[in-house]
Write an enzyme that holds these catalytic residues in place. Structure first.
Site, mmCIF file in Angstrom:
data_model
loop_
_atom_site.group_PDB
_atom_site.id
_atom_site.type_symbol
_atom_site.label_atom_id
_atom_site.label_comp_id
_atom_site.label_asym_id
_atom_site.label_seq_id
_atom_site.Cartn_x
_atom_site.Cartn_y
_atom_site.Cartn_z
ATOM 1 N N LEU A 137 0.794 -1.188 0.122
ATOM 2 C CA LEU A 137 0.061 0.115 -0.020
ATOM 3 C C LEU A 137 0.785 1.358 -0.010
ATOM 4 C CD1 LEU A 137 -2.875 1.139 0.389
ATOM 5 C CD2 LEU A 137 -2.576 1.157 2.900
ATOM 6 N N SER A 144 1.101 7.674 6.226
ATOM 7 C CA SER A 144 -0.109 7.868 7.159
ATOM 8 C C SER A 144 -1.335 8.120 6.380
ATOM 9 C CB SER A 144 0.017 8.674 8.383
ATOM 10 O OG SER A 144 1.334 8.483 9.042
ATOM 11 N N ILE A 169 7.853 -2.431 1.491
ATOM 12 C CA ILE A 169 7.070 -3.472 1.482
ATOM 13 C C ILE A 169 7.744 -4.630 2.047
ATOM 14 C CG2 ILE A 169 5.655 -4.979 -0.101
ATOM 15 C CD1 ILE A 169 4.899 -1.914 0.122
ATOM 16 N N TYR A 190 -10.166 8.639 -3.231
ATOM 17 C CA TYR A 190 -9.864 7.202 -2.611
ATOM 18 C C TYR A 190 -10.831 6.290 -3.313
ATOM 19 C CZ TYR A 190 -14.010 7.655 0.305
ATOM 20 O OH TYR A 190 -15.015 7.718 0.875
ATOM 21 N N GLU A 253 -7.403 -5.839 10.920
ATOM 22 C CA GLU A 253 -7.477 -7.237 11.337
ATOM 23 C C GLU A 253 -5.572 -7.347 11.581
ATOM 24 O OE1 GLU A 253 -9.302 -9.834 8.821
ATOM 25 O OE2 GLU A 253 -11.108 -8.890 9.184
ATOM 26 N N GLY A 351 22.597 -4.359 32.606
ATOM 27 C CA GLY A 351 23.869 -3.084 32.845
ATOM 28 C C GLY A 351 24.747 -2.983 31.604
ATOM 29 N N GLU A 375 1.990 -0.512 9.757
ATOM 30 C CA GLU A 375 0.407 -0.605 9.723
ATOM 31 C C GLU A 375 -0.382 0.359 10.666
ATOM 32 O OE1 GLU A 375 -1.237 -4.442 10.041
ATOM 33 O OE2 GLU A 375 0.700 -5.378 9.288
#
Ligand SMILES: Cc1cc2nc3c(=O)[nH]c(=O)nc-3n(C[C@H](O)[C@H](O)[C@H](O)COP(=O)(O)OP(=O)(O)OC[C@H]3O[C@@H](n4cnc5c(N)ncnc54)[C@H](O)[C@@H]3O)c2cc1C
Length: 391
Positions: A137, A144, A169, A190, A253, A351, A375
């Protein structure tokens, strides 16, 4: 969306109680991860390459088709079982975790939800047996703001001609099949986005530069290049112009899978820190005997328990056909925070040694960072949660 019935409610077990099948499955995955993955973790991370023989074993063991119905050659399990596997893999290696995460929660899932019967019959038997899948995508200018895609497709008879580039990807180096999101009609915004199935050897399609990353170094992350790539109409996943729905629904999902990955990272980091705290002596006794260290470990264990409850609940909600979108966003948001905090504090338990590559603490910290980024960044998860609680 059906409400859960009173009868179902009274038969519900505690979230962390597993059925016999789930318990046996979890034990088998844990054993596999210890025996087969653990020995390869350090060299794969150092070299930034995933051992292909290991991926063959994932296929042999059915890990690449966990929730795919048996009719297509899959393991016929549940989404919850896939989250258990991602958690167990990631406890040992988050790169191994994301290999099976993308295959199960994004690629196979997109086929099951949106694939035509012909597409399922053609591709699912391959995806469960020998073909790694990738989900493309993001682009350089579209992260974003996921639907501001620059990649385009033009109709040409029974074909679409695709041009553009995809970035970041996962699994691209190993993948044989790619779900690629491209806009066929930018005038529609979109609503022009369409998901295409592209086989690796398709003319005009190539895999570009591989990223050299901070964490999950063995997992490949590459650019994809589309140059007059002709894809038949039969390879549109879902409907033309409905790619945004394919993306939203699969990513909803997928977030549970990333939560499970981060839960595994946190568990792995804590287990190593506990073992070290028992063995490292200062002031004449194991550092685990100092109350400060005990309280630190106890606090981190508590955070992991909360992360586990949220992850299991979201996965079980999804399997039960109940609403889970808000919970999934919360899982990803919360588990990635927990993983980073746990990995960071566990490194301190070691440490100075924690700051070196002699122990796995630094790798867990590096691997934990990705949970807040891919994601959908943490801010994007908060945006989803805010939208749903303010609706
Ligand atoms: C290792 C790795 C693997 C990946 N695998 C895949 C994959 O398999 N497939 C795929 O499609 N993509 C993949 N991605 C891409 C990933 O999903 C994006 O990197 C992520 O969505 C963020 O997009 P960006 O990098 O463009 O950051 P940007 O969107 O530019 O974000 C930069 C910063 O701005 C913030 N920001 C942006 N918009 C807003 C806003 N409206 N409000 C508040 N803050 C905002 C973000 O939270 C972030 O902090 C991967 C990325 C990495 C690093």
């Amino acid at each position: 969306m059906a409400d859960i019935t009173h009868a179902q409610l009274s038969s519900i077990a505690p979230l962390t109680a597993l059925s016999e099948e789930e318990r046996l499955f979890q034990a088998a995955v844990r054993e596999f991860a210890e025996k087969e993955i653990r020995p390869h973790v350090e060299p794969m991370d150092r070299e930034g390459v995933f051992d292909h023989a290991l991926i063959d074993k994932f296929f042999e063991q059915g890990f690449m088709g966990l929730a795919v119905p048996e009719t297509y050659g899959g393991s016929g399990g549940t989404f919850f079982m896939a989250t258990l596997a991602i958690e167990e893999f990631s406890r040992v290696d988050a790169s191994a975790g994301v290999v099976i995460d993308v295959q199960n929660t994004l690629v196979n899932n997109a086929f099951e939800r949106w694939g035509s019967e012909a597409q399922k019959q053609k591709f699912l038997p391959r995806l469960v047996s020998d073909t790694v899948g990738a989900y493309a995508l993001s682009e350089a200018g579209s992260g974003s703001d996921a639907f501001s895609l620059g990649a385009r497709a033009q109709k040409d008879g029974e074909y679409f001609v695709l041009n553009g580039r995809k970035l970041w990807i996962t699994n691209a180096k190993e993948a044989g099949l790619f779900i690629v999101f491209v806009n066929v009609n930018p005038d529609l915004g979109y609503k022009g986005i369409t998901a295409f199935l592209i086989e690796r050897d398709t003319a005009g399609f190539s895999v570009g530069k591989k990223e050299d990353k901070l964490g999950i170094r063995a997992s490949s992350t590459c650019e994809l290049i589309l140059e007059d790539c002709r894809v038949p109409r039969a390879n549109v996943l879902g409907e033309v112009g409905k790619g945004y729905k394919v993306a939203i629904e699969t990513l909803n999902e997928g977030r549970i899978g990333i939560g499970a990955q981060m839960l595994g990272v946190a568990r792995g980091a804590l287990e190593h820190a506990i073992a070290y705290a028992r063995e490292r002596k200062q002031f004449g006794k194991p550092i685990a005997e100092f109350q400060a260290i005990q309280f630190q470990l106890a606090r981190l264990a508590t955070e992991i328990e909360a992360a586990r409850l949220m992850t299991y609940n979201a996965a079980r909600l999804k399997d039960a056909g109940l609403a889970f979108v808000k919970e999934a966003a919360m899982v990803k948001y919360f588990c990635s925070q927990v993983a980073e905090r746990v990995a960071s504090e566990c490194l301190e338990v070691f440490g100075g040694y924690g700051f070196t590559k002699d122990y796995p603490a630094e790798k867990y910290l590096r691997d934990s960072k990705i949970g807040k980024i891919y994601e959908g960044t943490s801010f994007m998860q908060l945006q989803t949660i805010a939208k749903l609680i303010l609706a």
